[in-house]
Design a protein around this motif. Structure first.
Motif, short mmCIF file in Angstrom:
data_model
loop_
_atom_site.label_atom_id
_atom_site.label_comp_id
_atom_site.label_asym_id
_atom_site.label_seq_id
_atom_site.Cartn_x
_atom_site.Cartn_y
_atom_site.Cartn_z
N GLN A 164 0.81 -1.28 0.01
CA GLN A 164 -0.11 0.11 0.13
C GLN A 164 0.91 1.34 0.01
O GLN A 164 0.67 2.25 -0.65
CB GLN A 164 -0.89 -0.04 1.23
CG GLN A 164 -1.93 1.26 1.26
CD GLN A 164 -2.75 1.06 2.49
OE1 GLN A 164 -1.97 1.12 3.76
NE2 GLN A 164 -4.03 1.00 2.55
N ARG A 168 1.22 4.30 -2.98
CA ARG A 168 0.88 5.39 -2.65
C ARG A 168 1.99 6.53 -3.15
O ARG A 168 1.72 7.74 -3.62
CB ARG A 168 0.32 5.77 -1.14
CG ARG A 168 -0.91 5.39 -0.66
CD ARG A 168 -1.26 5.43 0.41
NE ARG A 168 -2.64 5.35 0.93
CZ ARG A 168 -3.04 4.89 2.14
NH1 ARG A 168 -2.11 4.89 2.96
NH2 ARG A 168 -4.35 4.47 2.16
N ARG A 187 -3.87 4.43 -6.98
CA ARG A 187 -4.84 4.82 -5.76
C ARG A 187 -5.72 3.73 -5.72
O ARG A 187 -6.10 3.38 -4.27
CB ARG A 187 -5.41 6.12 -5.98
CG ARG A 187 -4.65 7.19 -6.04
CD ARG A 187 -5.33 8.68 -5.54
NE ARG A 187 -4.15 9.91 -5.66
CZ ARG A 187 -3.41 9.97 -4.76
NH1 ARG A 187 -3.09 9.32 -3.70
NH2 ARG A 187 -2.58 10.93 -4.79
N ASP A 192 -7.36 3.52 -1.74
CA ASP A 192 -7.87 4.61 -1.48
C ASP A 192 -9.36 4.94 -2.49
O ASP A 192 -9.42 4.40 -3.55
CB ASP A 192 -6.69 5.67 -1.94
CG ASP A 192 -5.57 5.74 -1.05
OD1 ASP A 192 -5.90 5.24 0.12
OD2 ASP A 192 -4.49 6.34 -1.45
N THR A 193 -10.10 5.70 -1.85
CA THR A 193 -11.18 6.20 -2.20
C THR A 193 -11.04 6.98 -3.50
O THR A 193 -10.14 8.00 -3.50
CB THR A 193 -12.25 6.42 -1.27
OG1 THR A 193 -11.75 7.76 -0.63
CG2 THR A 193 -12.93 5.63 -0.42
#
Length: 399
Positions: A164, A168, A187, A192-193
């Protein structure tokens, strides 16, 4: 025959052989990975096309890797990581310095060539020389993994938290470089949203419809496809004018693509024009693993059929979409695992068939036929065909 790793330096046995045998009495041959045709005829002969293609892409054609994958039971979409394969790759990576090995793991999150900015963001630039010398990376205009199967193994071996974090880091750099599709991919992989609705509506052309289909946000195209019926006459020879790009081969009527993330440009074939209208038949199988459906480049059309004369038109195959047409003579068709489609090609039109898939395997048989003349049309076989062109009046009526 001596088995050796693709990475690092030549083992001692090979160096000793080279030092003891005169060059004029010795020939060294490096065996390439299995081709798709070879694997399909042997190790993958009893599997459905999609499963066989998936395993082949994951292994890169390595017989040992394929053998391990076939021995591990697996269901669903998650590709297993055989422990022996993982141990082999990890053992080879231990020959690197710790810093270079960690840089290699960071790079594994990005399936494709690396910009200089991305290399810096993933803290890999100081170790490029070591990674190239040891055979992990190659430079072909941009840096990239020498073997995508090994990249996959390294990526699957990452701990979730570290994976993760690296995604990012990559997303932030892609945002700075305005690589919006790549940013969206990283993303998404980081968990992530994102406001996908706003994002997809800013995309141009077929990319928008391809990503929407991948996300399950289906949208009707502006126009319906133009179809008709034609009487099939005798077969016409397809005369090859050129072939280009990596991961592509031709064998008689069969055209095959084995696309991996390192292939950043299209590959395919151009056939010469016929001086009469003709019917083109594409029949075969396709399996594509494009990230986001359209690739992290946003330009990875899995299969595209184009003609240049009398005016330019193209047909783009995309997974999950509904058939339809755009205003710029672009017809979008669903890319199904089993393809069996016919097209009416105008006289004087050369045909260009390409793939820009970032990961996929396509195996087609391509044939061309005359349109049966009226005296023979009644008795000739009839086929449903897609048309490249139609009038504005017809387009408005059908939409």
């Amino acid at each position: 025959m001596v088995e050796r790793s693709s990475y690092g330096e030549d083992p001692r046995l090979i160096l000793e052989l080279r030092s003891h045998y005169p060059a004029e009495r010795t020939r060294y041959i490096t065996l390439p990975p299995l081709s798709w045709a070879e694997a399909r005829a042997s190790m993958l002969s009893n599997l459905p096309f999609a499963q066989a293609a998936r395993l082949f892409l994951a292994s890169g054609g390595s017989p040992g890797h394929l053998r391990e994958l076939l021995a591990v039971p697996h269901n669903g979409t998650e590709m297993p990581l055989p422990q022996r394969v993982r141990a082999q790759v990890q053992l080879e990576s231990r020959m690197l310095s710790l810093e270079a090995r960690l840089a290699l793991e960071r790079l594994s999150v990005h399936p494709g060539p690396y910009s200089q900015g991305l290399l810096d963001a993933l803290e890999a630039t100081p170790y490029l020389d070591e990674l190239e010398r040891r055979g992990w990376l190659i430079y072909a205009g941009q840096w990239q993994f020498s073997d995508d199967a090994s990249r996959r193994v390294l990526y699957l071996g990452l701990q979730p938290g570290r994976r993760q974090q690296y995604h990012r880091q990559a997303a932030l750099q892609c945002a700075m470089e305005e690589q919006r599709m790549a940013e969206a991919y990283h993303r998404l992989m980081a968990g992530d949203t994102a406001d996908w609705g706003t994002f997809v509506n800013t995309l141009p052309g077929w990319t928008r419809y391809g990503l929407k289909a991948w996300l399950g946000m289906h949208e009707n195209l502006p126009m319906g496809p133009s179809t008709g019926e034609a009487a099939r006459g005798s077969e016409l020879a397809l005369l090859e004018e050129a072939r280009f790009g990596q991961g592509f081969e031709v064998e008689g009527r069969h055209v095959r693509w084995m696309r991996t993330p390192s292939m950043s440009s299209a590959s395919g074939i151009i056939w010469a024009a016929h001086d009469e209208p003709s019917l083109l038949h594409l029949k075969g199988n396709a399996y594509v693993e494009n990230p986001l459906g359209v690739g992290i480049s946003g330009r990875a059309a899995p299969l595209m059929l184009e003609i240049q004369e009398p005016r330019e038109a193209r047909i783009i195959f995309l997974p999950g979409i509904q058939a339809g047409a755009l205003a710029d003579n672009a017809l979008l068709l669903p890319l199904q695992e089993e393809l069996d489609v016919w097209f009416r090609v105008p006289a004087g039109a050369s045909i260009r068939l390409t793939s820009s898939a970032e990961s996929g395997l396509i195996d087609l048989e391509v044939t061309s036929y005359r349109v049966a003349p009226p005296p023979l049309a009644q008795s000739a076989p009839r086929v449903e065909v897609f048309e490249f062109f139609r009038s504005a009046v017809e387009a408005a009526r059908k939409s």
